[in-house]
Design a protein around this motif. Structure first.
Motif, short mmCIF file in Angstrom:
data_model
loop_
_atom_site.label_atom_id
_atom_site.label_comp_id
_atom_site.label_asym_id
_atom_site.label_seq_id
_atom_site.Cartn_x
_atom_site.Cartn_y
_atom_site.Cartn_z
N LEU A 15 21.20 30.43 27.93
CA LEU A 15 20.41 29.57 28.55
C LEU A 15 20.50 28.24 28.09
CD1 LEU A 15 17.13 31.72 29.11
CD2 LEU A 15 18.90 30.99 30.73
N ASP A 16 20.93 27.95 26.84
CA ASP A 16 21.35 26.64 26.42
C ASP A 16 22.38 25.84 27.05
OD1 ASP A 16 19.24 27.03 24.39
OD2 ASP A 16 20.86 27.71 22.78
N LYS A 17 23.18 26.64 27.51
CA LYS A 17 24.15 26.17 28.51
C LYS A 17 24.08 25.89 29.95
CE LYS A 17 28.36 27.45 25.84
NZ LYS A 17 29.56 28.30 25.87
N CYS A 18 23.10 26.76 30.25
CA CYS A 18 22.89 26.82 31.76
C CYS A 18 22.11 25.82 32.15
CB CYS A 18 22.11 28.20 32.17
SG CYS A 18 21.72 28.40 33.92
N ASP A 19 22.45 24.98 33.31
CA ASP A 19 21.40 24.04 34.07
C ASP A 19 20.97 24.42 35.30
OD1 ASP A 19 23.73 24.02 35.85
OD2 ASP A 19 24.24 21.80 35.61
N SER A 20 20.66 25.61 35.44
CA SER A 20 20.16 26.40 36.73
C SER A 20 20.76 25.81 37.92
CB SER A 20 18.45 26.20 36.62
OG SER A 20 18.11 26.75 35.48
N ASN A 41 12.82 28.16 37.98
CA ASN A 41 13.87 27.28 37.68
C ASN A 41 14.73 27.75 36.53
OD1 ASN A 41 15.30 25.02 38.94
ND2 ASN A 41 14.70 23.81 37.22
N VAL A 42 14.51 28.99 36.29
CA VAL A 42 15.54 29.38 35.24
C VAL A 42 16.29 30.76 35.76
CG1 VAL A 42 15.45 30.61 32.83
CG2 VAL A 42 13.83 28.94 33.20
#
Lengths: 224, 68
Positions: free
Chosen positions: B9-14, B32-33
């Protein structure tokens, strides 16, 4: 948290050390933890510390200008990383990243060089460690230069099947295997499908099951 | 508990590119996650990993011998 001497005892630098010597040598070490995916060392940057893997698996890799990754080595418990830049004082030849949550025992490069000076057998062990690295990298050059991708993928599967015997199981993505084989992720995917069609492996969700070890070994021999 | 791909989730920009590519509907957007729904239906096709522009999703394989 204190450094676990049972782990340090497994480290090649300390082969032949008495318990007293090991206790003394352990003093400058400190513990550092990294999350999965976190970068431990960056290629071309100077290294401040040498690290011993206390738990987890560390990926050592190089990155090309266009972002392609080539894995050089996976370091497991008891193995050291950043030896070369600490010994020669030059920048890291490769980057290091935690593949899963990792605990490392670090030692500052000045302390490490002092330790090598203090214990001649550690210096002798360091020569063996560096010789092992040369052998490993020579084998990698051979694999990358002379073997077809399917043979390289077969070799990776056999090498990493069942973990390292110490309970650490590195789980590899197709991207990891591609980086090890020096090819694209798509080519690894195709190779796995071919190996499955040949009956050498079966893909069972997140498991690659080696059903015919001999067939994979033959693939390594013939795919040159 | 079903083994599932991993989302960093640190890399994911949704960006949500992974949602339509998932064949078993295991990826959804919650507040939004990007969120994974555990399901045995996930066949480890790795298409979510492939489509992710930020390499935020990984589908790692365990390699075992048949007799293990």
């Amino acid at each position: 948290m204190a450094v676990d001497l049972q782990i340090l005892k497994r480290v090649a630098y300390f082969a032949g050390f008495t318990p007293d010597e090991l206790g003394e040598a352990a003093r400058p070490f400190f513990e550092q933890s990294f999350k999965r995916g976190e970068i431990i060392a960056l290629e071309d940057e100077l290294a401040d510390n040498l690290y011993i893997v206390a738990s987890g698996v560390v990926k050592l890799f190089k990155t090309s200008a266009d972002g392609k990754e080539q894995i050089m080595y996976l370091a497991h418990v008891g193995e050291s990383i950043s030896d070369v830049p600490v010994i020669d004082g030059l920048p890291n030849p490769a980057s290091a990243q935690a593949m899963i949550p990792v605990d490392l025992y670090g030692i500052n490069n000045v302390d490490m060089l002092a330790l090598l000076d203090k214990y001649p057998k550690a210096k002798q062990n360091a020569l063996k460690i560096l010789a092992d690295r040369v052998r490993h990298l020579s084998a990698l050059v051979e694999d990358l230069s002379f073997k077809h991708v399917i043979g390289r993928v077969a070799a990776i599967l056999l090498k990493y099947a069942g973990g390292d015997g110490a309970g650490s199981k590195a789980r590899l993505t197709q991207q990891d295997m591609a980086a090890m084989a020096g090819t694209a992720r798509e080519v690894v995917g195709r190779s796995l499908k071919m190996l499955e069609a040949d009956g050498a492996i079966s893909m069972n969700r997140h498991r690659i099951v080696i059903s015919n070890k001999k067939a994979l070994e033959n693939m390594i021999e013939t795919a040159v | 508990m079903a083994e599932m791909p991993y989302i960093d989730l640190d890399k994911c920009d949704s960006c949500a590119l992974c949602i339509p590519v998932c064949r078993c509907g295991a990826l959804v957007l919650v507040n939004n996650v990007i969120t994974l729904i555990e399901t045995e239906k996930c066949g480890w096709c790795c298409e979510c990993e492939e489509i992710c522009p930020l390499s935020a999703i990984t589908c790692a394989f365990e390699i075992v011998f048949a007799d293990e």
